[in-house]
Design an enzyme around this catalytic site. Sequence first.
Site, PDB file in Angstrom:
ATOM      1  CE1 TYR A 192       4.000  58.224  38.483  1.00  0.00           C
ATOM      2  CE2 TYR A 192       3.259  60.490  38.319  1.00  0.00           C
ATOM      3  CZ  TYR A 192       2.973  59.148  38.428  1.00  0.00           C
ATOM      4  OH  TYR A 192       1.665  58.726  38.487  1.00  0.00           O
ATOM      5  NE  ARG A 220      -0.474  58.223  45.990  1.00  0.00           N
ATOM      6  CZ  ARG A 220      -0.936  57.336  45.108  1.00  0.00           C
ATOM      7  NH1 ARG A 220      -1.252  57.708  43.896  1.00  0.00           N
ATOM      8  NH2 ARG A 220      -1.070  56.073  45.438  1.00  0.00           N
TER       9      ARG A 220
HETATM   10  N1  NAD Z   1      -3.864  57.619  42.454  1.00  0.00           N
HETATM   11  C1  NAD Z   1      -3.647  58.688  41.737  1.00  0.00           C
HETATM   12  O1  NAD Z   1      -3.988  59.805  42.132  1.00  0.00           O
HETATM   13  C2  NAD Z   1      -2.997  58.581  40.370  1.00  0.00           C
HETATM   14  C3  NAD Z   1      -2.888  59.754  39.609  1.00  0.00           C
HETATM   15  C4  NAD Z   1      -2.303  59.671  38.358  1.00  0.00           C
HETATM   16  C5  NAD Z   1      -1.868  58.469  37.864  1.00  0.00           C
HETATM   17  N2  NAD Z   1      -1.987  57.348  38.625  1.00  0.00           N
HETATM   18  C6  NAD Z   1      -1.470  56.096  38.057  1.00  0.00           C
HETATM   19  O2  NAD Z   1      -2.367  55.043  38.347  1.00  0.00           O
HETATM   20  C7  NAD Z   1      -1.627  53.841  38.582  1.00  0.00           C
HETATM   21  C8  NAD Z   1      -2.002  53.241  39.931  1.00  0.00           C
HETATM   22  O3  NAD Z   1      -1.675  54.179  40.945  1.00  0.00           O
HETATM   23  P1  NAD Z   1      -2.066  53.955  42.466  1.00  0.00           P
HETATM   24  O4  NAD Z   1      -2.466  55.271  42.988  1.00  0.00           O
HETATM   25  O5  NAD Z   1      -3.016  52.843  42.578  1.00  0.00           O
HETATM   26  O6  NAD Z   1      -0.655  53.579  43.086  1.00  0.00           O
HETATM   27  P2  NAD Z   1      -0.182  52.307  43.964  1.00  0.00           P
HETATM   28  O7  NAD Z   1       1.217  52.588  44.372  1.00  0.00           O
HETATM   29  O8  NAD Z   1      -1.175  52.035  45.031  1.00  0.00           O
HETATM   30  O9  NAD Z   1      -0.232  51.123  42.898  1.00  0.00           O
HETATM   31  C9  NAD Z   1       0.818  50.820  42.014  1.00  0.00           C
HETATM   32  C10 NAD Z   1       1.051  49.330  42.063  1.00  0.00           C
HETATM   33  O10 NAD Z   1       2.107  48.987  41.134  1.00  0.00           O
HETATM   34  C11 NAD Z   1       2.922  47.997  41.743  1.00  0.00           C
HETATM   35  N3  NAD Z   1       4.238  48.013  41.088  1.00  0.00           N
HETATM   36  C12 NAD Z   1       5.164  49.008  41.107  1.00  0.00           C
HETATM   37  N4  NAD Z   1       6.235  48.657  40.374  1.00  0.00           N
HETATM   38  C13 NAD Z   1       5.970  47.418  39.862  1.00  0.00           C
HETATM   39  C14 NAD Z   1       6.688  46.537  39.024  1.00  0.00           C
HETATM   40  N5  NAD Z   1       7.897  46.853  38.547  1.00  0.00           N
HETATM   41  N6  NAD Z   1       6.129  45.345  38.701  1.00  0.00           N
HETATM   42  C15 NAD Z   1       4.894  45.008  39.176  1.00  0.00           C
HETATM   43  N7  NAD Z   1       4.173  45.812  39.981  1.00  0.00           N
HETATM   44  C16 NAD Z   1       4.702  47.016  40.319  1.00  0.00           C
HETATM   45  C17 NAD Z   1       2.955  48.391  43.215  1.00  0.00           C
HETATM   46  O11 NAD Z   1       3.346  47.342  44.077  1.00  0.00           O
HETATM   47  C18 NAD Z   1       1.510  48.830  43.433  1.00  0.00           C
HETATM   48  O12 NAD Z   1       0.709  47.752  43.854  1.00  0.00           O
HETATM   49  C19 NAD Z   1      -0.156  54.201  38.472  1.00  0.00           C
HETATM   50  O13 NAD Z   1       0.311  53.885  37.177  1.00  0.00           O
HETATM   51  C20 NAD Z   1      -0.152  55.690  38.678  1.00  0.00           C
HETATM   52  O14 NAD Z   1       0.956  56.297  38.052  1.00  0.00           O
HETATM   53  C21 NAD Z   1      -2.538  57.374  39.878  1.00  0.00           C
END
Ligand code: NAD
Length: 315
Positions: free
Chosen positions: A146, A189
Amino acid sequence: MRGKRVLVTGGAGFLGSWLCEALVEMGAHVTCLDNLSTGSIENIAHLMGKENFSFLKEDVCKSCPEGFDYIVHGASIPSPDDYMRRPVETMLPNSIGLLNCLESARKSDSVLLYMSTSEVYGDADLIPTPEHYWGRVNPIGPRSCYDESKRFGEALCMSYLREYGVDVRIARIFNTYGPRMDLSARYARVIPRFIIQALRNEPITVHGDGRQTRSFCYVSDMVKGLLKLLLSDCKGEVVNLGGEEEISIIELANLIKELTSSSSSIIFLPAREDDPRRRKPDISRAKNLGWRPSVTLRDGLALTIEWFRKKGGFK
Ligand SMILES: NC(=O)c1ccc[n+]([C@@H]2O[C@H](COP(=O)([O-])OP(=O)(O)OC[C@H]3O[C@@H](n4cnc5c(N)ncnc54)[C@H](O)[C@@H]3O)[C@@H](O)[C@H]2O)c1
């Protein structure tokens, strides 16, 4: 944003779905691309009938459509328990998937916002952590799939800016929480896991001694921050977005117990390898853009607990 064409990859996930919703309300034509690996249709069901919203079930590593004014790349597998279980799949959206998005942005002259993470800093020894801190990451540890793929993603964005002039912006997102987070306790998480355990009056599971800290941000604040970065004049900028209220994990467990009136005990599991000891952003740069979080942890948790109660059928 009225009439602007926006692609949100990972738009059926937690953050992506809130972002799609805000953009639809602003009058943009939103295409949500998601392979539903961690997201769900339920998160975007309320948007499905709208004429300015469309859903594309697709793996961003296979292809990315062209012709957008803005692309937000959020497709990823961000939950530690989940990404450690499927590390190869985790690396691809931040490398091949992002490459596809950047190519689309280059061909259509789109602005691209990359959703990166505080994890690029690893176990930082400068707290609060500013954007100029280079990070302290184990490149071969269990979290590296990651952390290092996000670091690669940032480098790829900056390479597209330097070589092709693509207008990229990078959001380093710190822990964000709120309604629509995955309810499954196993890969959840920390906040959804604690809430579900507390609502079931089951033991709350803390990894390590619980003295490690995080700074949480409520989802509505985060969405405002992402939009600010997308729409400001800040080509090539990297900006921390996150809460400033630093709290230890054991304090968080106790706060969730209190807010849910739970009888759960708190139990300790082995510490996770390479788990950062402290995490708190320096958000001066975001403040200069006119953004700062406004929802307190207590208020945000109360809203989140209310949603989990309804969703999970808890009394
Ligand atoms: N929520 C947090 O605390 C947090 C913190 C830091 C970074 N982020 C980043 O924010 C973004 C969203 O995170 P989130 O918390 O909403 O997570 P989440 O898992 O709810 O959303 C990620 C989405 O990406 C989709 N996905 C994964 N692989 C894919 C692929 N190959 N093709 C198409 N779709 C794909 C999943 O189905 C999901 O809907 C991510 O990039 C994550 O790394 C989130």
